[in-house]
Design a protein around this motif. Structure first.
Motif, PDB file in Angstrom:
ATOM      1  N   SER A 105     -93.520  -2.615  -9.913  1.00  0.00           N
ATOM      2  CA  SER A 105     -92.081  -2.380  -9.901  1.00  0.00           C
ATOM      3  C   SER A 105     -91.750  -1.181  -9.007  1.00  0.00           C
ATOM      4  CB  SER A 105     -91.521  -2.268 -11.315  1.00  0.00           C
ATOM      5  OG  SER A 105     -91.782  -1.031 -11.860  1.00  0.00           O
ATOM      6  N   ALA A 106     -92.678  -0.226  -8.866  1.00  0.00           N
ATOM      7  CA  ALA A 106     -92.440   0.866  -7.912  1.00  0.00           C
ATOM      8  C   ALA A 106     -92.413   0.326  -6.485  1.00  0.00           C
ATOM      9  CB  ALA A 106     -93.517   1.934  -8.042  1.00  0.00           C
ATOM     10  N   MET A 107     -93.239  -0.686  -6.214  1.00  0.00           N
ATOM     11  CA  MET A 107     -93.236  -1.293  -4.875  1.00  0.00           C
ATOM     12  C   MET A 107     -91.891  -1.971  -4.602  1.00  0.00           C
ATOM     13  SD  MET A 107     -97.057  -2.902  -4.731  1.00  0.00           S
ATOM     14  CE  MET A 107     -96.987  -3.510  -3.053  1.00  0.00           C
ATOM     15  N   LEU A 108     -91.382  -2.663  -5.609  1.00  0.00           N
ATOM     16  CA  LEU A 108     -90.087  -3.327  -5.433  1.00  0.00           C
ATOM     17  C   LEU A 108     -88.989  -2.291  -5.218  1.00  0.00           C
ATOM     18  CD1 LEU A 108     -90.196  -6.112  -8.177  1.00  0.00           C
ATOM     19  CD2 LEU A 108     -90.651  -6.341  -5.744  1.00  0.00           C
ATOM     20  N   GLU A 109     -89.085  -1.194  -5.974  1.00  0.00           N
ATOM     21  CA  GLU A 109     -88.054  -0.168  -5.850  1.00  0.00           C
ATOM     22  C   GLU A 109     -88.131   0.523  -4.486  1.00  0.00           C
ATOM     23  OE1 GLU A 109     -87.627   2.401  -9.178  1.00  0.00           O
ATOM     24  OE2 GLU A 109     -85.673   3.049  -8.425  1.00  0.00           O
ATOM     25  N   THR A 110     -89.358   0.781  -4.009  1.00  0.00           N
ATOM     26  CA  THR A 110     -89.532   1.390  -2.692  1.00  0.00           C
ATOM     27  C   THR A 110     -88.900   0.500  -1.619  1.00  0.00           C
ATOM     28  OG1 THR A 110     -91.557   2.498  -3.346  1.00  0.00           O
ATOM     29  CG2 THR A 110     -91.259   2.139  -0.996  1.00  0.00           C
ATOM     30  N   ASP A 111     -89.117  -0.786  -1.752  1.00  0.00           N
ATOM     31  CA  ASP A 111     -88.544  -1.744  -0.823  1.00  0.00           C
ATOM     32  C   ASP A 111     -87.018  -1.634  -0.795  1.00  0.00           C
ATOM     33  OD1 ASP A 111     -89.705  -3.432   0.950  1.00  0.00           O
ATOM     34  OD2 ASP A 111     -89.406  -5.243  -0.253  1.00  0.00           O
ATOM     35  N   ALA A 112     -86.419  -1.689  -1.970  1.00  0.00           N
ATOM     36  CA  ALA A 112     -84.959  -1.639  -2.059  1.00  0.00           C
ATOM     37  C   ALA A 112     -84.444  -0.294  -1.547  1.00  0.00           C
ATOM     38  CB  ALA A 112     -84.512  -1.871  -3.503  1.00  0.00           C
ATOM     39  N   ALA A 113     -85.116   0.795  -1.940  1.00  0.00           N
ATOM     40  CA  ALA A 113     -84.675   2.132  -1.522  1.00  0.00           C
ATOM     41  C   ALA A 113     -84.815   2.294  -0.012  1.00  0.00           C
ATOM     42  CB  ALA A 113     -85.479   3.202  -2.244  1.00  0.00           C
ATOM     43  N   ALA A 127     -85.159  -9.318  -6.121  1.00  0.00           N
ATOM     44  CA  ALA A 127     -86.547  -9.299  -6.579  1.00  0.00           C
ATOM     45  C   ALA A 127     -86.717  -8.314  -7.725  1.00  0.00           C
ATOM     46  CB  ALA A 127     -87.480  -8.933  -5.422  1.00  0.00           C
ATOM     47  N   GLN A 128     -86.039  -7.163  -7.608  1.00  0.00           N
ATOM     48  CA  GLN A 128     -86.103  -6.164  -8.682  1.00  0.00           C
ATOM     49  C   GLN A 128     -85.520  -6.716  -9.976  1.00  0.00           C
ATOM     50  OE1 GLN A 128     -84.126  -2.606  -7.098  1.00  0.00           O
ATOM     51  NE2 GLN A 128     -85.589  -1.473  -8.328  1.00  0.00           N
ATOM     52  N   LYS A 129     -84.411  -7.441  -9.816  1.00  0.00           N
ATOM     53  CA  LYS A 129     -83.725  -7.985 -10.977  1.00  0.00           C
ATOM     54  C   LYS A 129     -84.599  -9.019 -11.678  1.00  0.00           C
ATOM     55  CE  LYS A 129     -78.938  -9.281 -11.830  1.00  0.00           C
ATOM     56  NZ  LYS A 129     -77.771  -9.827 -11.131  1.00  0.00           N
ATOM     57  N   GLN A 130     -85.322  -9.805 -10.879  1.00  0.00           N
ATOM     58  CA  GLN A 130     -86.153 -10.844 -11.481  1.00  0.00           C
ATOM     59  C   GLN A 130     -87.347 -10.275 -12.216  1.00  0.00           C
ATOM     60  OE1 GLN A 130     -86.520 -13.434  -7.993  1.00  0.00           O
ATOM     61  NE2 GLN A 130     -85.588 -15.021  -9.246  1.00  0.00           N
ATOM     62  N   ALA A 131     -87.708  -9.037 -11.879  1.00  0.00           N
ATOM     63  CA  ALA A 131     -88.845  -8.426 -12.555  1.00  0.00           C
ATOM     64  C   ALA A 131     -88.416  -7.751 -13.855  1.00  0.00           C
ATOM     65  CB  ALA A 131     -89.506  -7.407 -11.631  1.00  0.00           C
ATOM     66  N   ARG A 132     -87.108  -7.613 -14.062  1.00  0.00           N
ATOM     67  CA  ARG A 132     -86.639  -6.851 -15.217  1.00  0.00           C
ATOM     68  C   ARG A 132     -86.983  -7.482 -16.572  1.00  0.00           C
ATOM     69  NH1 ARG A 132     -81.496  -4.708 -13.474  1.00  0.00           N
ATOM     70  NH2 ARG A 132     -82.894  -3.777 -11.975  1.00  0.00           N
ATOM     71  N   PRO A 133     -86.817  -8.823 -16.741  1.00  0.00           N
ATOM     72  CA  PRO A 133     -87.159  -9.388 -18.059  1.00  0.00           C
ATOM     73  C   PRO A 133     -88.597  -9.079 -18.464  1.00  0.00           C
ATOM     74  CG  PRO A 133     -86.062 -11.031 -16.722  1.00  0.00           C
ATOM     75  CD  PRO A 133     -86.287  -9.840 -15.842  1.00  0.00           C
ATOM     76  N   TYR A 134     -89.503  -9.125 -17.486  1.00  0.00           N
ATOM     77  CA  TYR A 134     -90.906  -8.833 -17.768  1.00  0.00           C
ATOM     78  C   TYR A 134     -91.046  -7.378 -18.209  1.00  0.00           C
ATOM     79  CZ  TYR A 134     -95.992  -9.159 -17.093  1.00  0.00           C
ATOM     80  OH  TYR A 134     -97.346  -9.183 -17.282  1.00  0.00           O
ATOM     81  N   LYS A 162     -88.771 -18.015 -24.175  1.00  0.00           N
ATOM     82  CA  LYS A 162     -88.759 -17.529 -22.796  1.00  0.00           C
ATOM     83  C   LYS A 162     -90.178 -17.413 -22.288  1.00  0.00           C
ATOM     84  CE  LYS A 162     -85.055 -14.294 -22.647  1.00  0.00           C
ATOM     85  NZ  LYS A 162     -84.683 -12.928 -22.297  1.00  0.00           N
ATOM     86  N   LEU A 163     -90.393 -17.877 -21.064  1.00  0.00           N
ATOM     87  CA  LEU A 163     -91.690 -17.736 -20.406  1.00  0.00           C
ATOM     88  C   LEU A 163     -91.457 -16.915 -19.140  1.00  0.00           C
ATOM     89  CD1 LEU A 163     -94.692 -18.500 -20.158  1.00  0.00           C
ATOM     90  CD2 LEU A 163     -93.976 -20.548 -18.959  1.00  0.00           C
ATOM     91  N   ILE A 164     -92.092 -15.739 -19.102  1.00  0.00           N
ATOM     92  CA  ILE A 164     -91.767 -14.779 -18.053  1.00  0.00           C
ATOM     93  C   ILE A 164     -93.016 -14.367 -17.266  1.00  0.00           C
ATOM     94  CG2 ILE A 164     -90.674 -12.547 -17.577  1.00  0.00           C
ATOM     95  CD1 ILE A 164     -89.410 -12.705 -20.358  1.00  0.00           C
ATOM     96  N   THR A 165     -92.905 -14.339 -15.945  1.00  0.00           N
ATOM     97  CA  THR A 165     -93.960 -13.754 -15.106  1.00  0.00           C
ATOM     98  C   THR A 165     -93.355 -12.521 -14.435  1.00  0.00           C
ATOM     99  OG1 THR A 165     -93.406 -14.882 -13.057  1.00  0.00           O
ATOM    100  CG2 THR A 165     -94.821 -16.086 -14.588  1.00  0.00           C
ATOM    101  N   PRO A 166     -94.193 -11.674 -13.806  1.00  0.00           N
ATOM    102  CA  PRO A 166     -93.621 -10.481 -13.169  1.00  0.00           C
ATOM    103  C   PRO A 166     -92.572 -10.808 -12.107  1.00  0.00           C
ATOM    104  CG  PRO A 166     -95.980 -10.221 -13.354  1.00  0.00           C
ATOM    105  CD  PRO A 166     -95.671 -11.629 -13.785  1.00  0.00           C
ATOM    106  N   THR A 167     -92.651 -11.986 -11.501  1.00  0.00           N
ATOM    107  CA  THR A 167     -91.703 -12.264 -10.431  1.00  0.00           C
ATOM    108  C   THR A 167     -90.528 -13.158 -10.841  1.00  0.00           C
ATOM    109  OG1 THR A 167     -93.228 -13.962  -9.708  1.00  0.00           O
ATOM    110  CG2 THR A 167     -93.268 -11.903  -8.497  1.00  0.00           C
ATOM    111  N   LYS A 168     -90.633 -13.862 -11.968  1.00  0.00           N
ATOM    112  CA  LYS A 168     -89.450 -14.635 -12.375  1.00  0.00           C
ATOM    113  C   LYS A 168     -89.523 -15.104 -13.824  1.00  0.00           C
ATOM    114  CE  LYS A 168     -91.045 -19.081 -10.608  1.00  0.00           C
ATOM    115  NZ  LYS A 168     -90.790 -20.180  -9.706  1.00  0.00           N
TER     116      LYS A 168
END
Lengths: 125, 294
Positions: free
Chosen positions: B234-242, B38-45, A9-15
Motif C-alpha cells: 500500500s506504500a507503493m500505491l501511495e507513492t505512485d499516487a503522490a 488502485a489505492q481505493k481497491q486495496a482499501r477493503p483488504y 466478501k472475497l477480497i484480494t489486495p488488488t480487488k
C-alpha cells in the motif's frame, strides 16, 4: 429465494473479487476443508492455497463459485463472512502452460500448492 | 539589447517547452486517477486485515513471533527507502531521500533496501552500489512487495538487521506530499491494538468467544508477514499516487512560468521591433531633410 444466506466478501489486495450473499462457502484451511453456513459461530482461520467453493446468490439466482485461491484468512462473524486471499482466479483466468512452468520451478511449498490448485480447478472443468 | 530575431527564437523554444509541460500535466492528471483507483481497491483488504489483527491481538496474551521481539541489537537498522522511478515532479523524490539521510544520521549503521530508481541512485551515490533494490513501476506491484517483504524478513530473522523502518511518501492532499518514516518491525503490540480500535469502535465478539483454527497464535504468525507485505504494497500505491500529484503540480507551475516568460519576452520583442522601426523612420526623415536643405 433460498432458506438463508450470509453476506459474503472475497477480497484480494488488488480487488474485491466477489461481494454478495452466500448460502455455503467451503474453503481449505490449514486444518482441512471447512464449510461455513449462515449463523456460524465467530471463527477465524488461516487458509492454505486450494480451491474455494461457494453457493452464492447473484441477481437472485443460485450460482456456484469455484476459484483457485492463494494463502489467506477466513473470518466468519454472525452477520458476515470475509475471506482475504493473495490471489483468487476463475478457471478461465488460469494460464495452464504458465502454471505448469511455475510448478516445475517452484520451491516454496505454498507456491506449489497454489499451482496444483489451479491445475485441479482447470482439470475439473 | 537582444535582437528581434534572438527574441523570436527564444519565444519559439519556450512555446515548445510549454507544450511539453502541458502535455505532461495532462498525463499526470489522468494517471493520478488510475493510481487513486488502485489505492481505493486495496482499501477493503486493508480494513479487513486490520480488523482481523485486532481480534487476534485481543485473543492472545503473549505472542511468540520474531516480529514481536527486538532484533539483533548490534546489527544495522534495515531501511526501506521508497521513491518514484522518474523525476520531473519538483522536490518529491529529494524530500524522501533527504528524510532517509536524516534518519540514517541518527542510526549507528543502516542497511538500505530501495524501491524506485531515484532511491536506488541516491543510495548508490552514498557508496552502496550493491544494496537490494527494486523498481516501483513493475507490472505487478504486489509481487514486488512480496519480494521486498521476503528479503527484509529473511535478513531480520537471520540477524543481519536490527529492525525494519520504511521511509516513503504520504499523500496528504493533492497539493501536499510529505515523507513518512515508520518503524515496521519489531511490531509494537499496543500500536496494533490501538490501530484496530481506531478503525471500528465496536468489537464483533467478546474476548474469548471467537474460535480460531488451529490457534490464535498460529493464525497471527501467518497474519503478521502478510501485514508487512501489504503495508509495503500500500506504500507503493501511495507513492505512485503522490508522485503523480507532485508531478501535476510541478508541471502546472512550469506551464505557468513558461507562459509568464513568453509574455515578458513578447513585450521585449515588440519594443525592440518598434525601436528599430522608429530608428529607421528617423533616418529616412533625417536623410530627406538633408536633401531638401542641401
Amino acid at each position: 429465494m433460498a432458506a438463508s444466506t450470509i453476506p459474503f466478501k472475497l477480497i484480494t489486495p488488488t480487488k474485491v473479487v466477489f461481494e454478495g450473499d452466500a448460502e455455503l462457502v467451503i474453503a481449505v484451511t490449514t486444518e482441512g476443508e471447512e464449510g461455513i453456513l449462515p449463523h456460524h459461530a465467530p471463527f477465524l482461520a488461516a487458509l492454505k492455497p486450494g480451491i474455494l467453493r461457494a453457493n452464492v446468490l447473484a441477481d437472485g439466482k443460485n450460482e456456484r463459485l469455484e476459484l483457485a485461491t492463494g494463502e489467506g484468512f477466513m473470518q466468519a462473524l454472525p452477520d458476515r463472512l470475509t475471506i482475504l486471499v493473495d490471489e483468487a482466479l476463475h478457471f478461465d483466468d488460469i494460464d495452464v502452460a504458465k502454471t505448469r512452468d511455475d510448478l516445475a520451478n517452484a520451491t516454496d511449498p505454498a507456491a506449489i500448492e497454489f499451482a496444483n490448485a489451479k491445475l485441479r480447478l482447470v482439470g475439473s472443468h | 539589447m537582444p535582437s528581434v530575431k534572438d527574441l523570436r527564437e527564444r519565444i519559439r523554444s519556450l512555446k515548445n517547452t510549454q507544450q511539453i509541460t502541458k502535455a505532461m500535466k495532462q498525463v499526470a492528471a489522468a494517471k493520478i486517477r488510475r493510481a487513486e483507483a488502485a489505492q481505493k481497491q486495496a482499501r477493503p483488504y486493508a480494513d479487513t486485515l486490520a480488523e482481523m489483527l485486532r481480534d487476534l491481538m485481543n485473543a492472545v496474551s503473549t505472542v511468540d513471533h520474531p516480529f514481536m521481539k527486538p532484533g539483533n541489537a548490534s546489527a544495522p537498522m534495515g531501511v526501506i527507502l521508497m521513491t518514484a522511478d522518474k523525476g520531473l515532479a519538483g522536490a518529491f523524490n529529494s524530500n524522501v531521500i533527504r528524510a532517509g539521510e536524516l534518519f540514517a544520521r541518527e542510526q549507528k549503521e543502516v542497511a538500505w533496501y530501495t524501491v524506485g530508481i531515484k532511491a536506488r541512485n541516491a543510495v548508490r551515490r552514498m557508496g552502496k552500489p550493491n544494496h537490494p533494490t527494486w523498481v516501483l513501476n513493475a507490472p505487478s506491484k504486489i509481487d514486488v512487495a512480496r519480494a521486498v517483504a521476503k528479503q527484509v524478513t529473511d535478513d531480520f530473522i537471520g540477524g543481519k538487521i536490527s529492525g525494519i523502518t520504511m521511509i516513503s511518501s504520504k499523500l496528504i492532499t493533492m497539493m501536499v506530499q510529505r515523507p513518512e518514516t515508520r518503524q515496521m518491525v519489531p511490531i509494537v503490540a499496543d500500536a496494533l491494538r490501538a490501530k484496530g480500535d481506531a478503525g471500528e469502535a465496536e468489537s464483533h465478539a467478546p474476548k474469548g468467544s471467537v474460535e480460531f483454527a488451529p490457534s490464535p497464535e498460529f493464525v497471527l504468525s501467518r497474519l503478521l508477514p502478510k501485514y508487512l507485505e501489504f503495508t509495503i504494497f500500500s506504500a507503493m500505491l501511495e507513492t505512485d499516487a503522490a508522485f503523480f500529484a507532485a508531478q501535476l503540480l510541478a508541471m502546472n507551475n512550469a506551464t505557468d512560468n513558461a507562459g509568464k516568460l513568453i509574455d515578458e519576452l513578447t513585450i521585449q520583442m515588440n519594443n525592440a521591433r518598434q525601436a528599430a522601426i522608429t530608428k529607421e523612420l528617423l533616418e529616412i526623415v533625417g536623410g530627406a531633410e538633408a536633401l531638401v536643405n542641401g
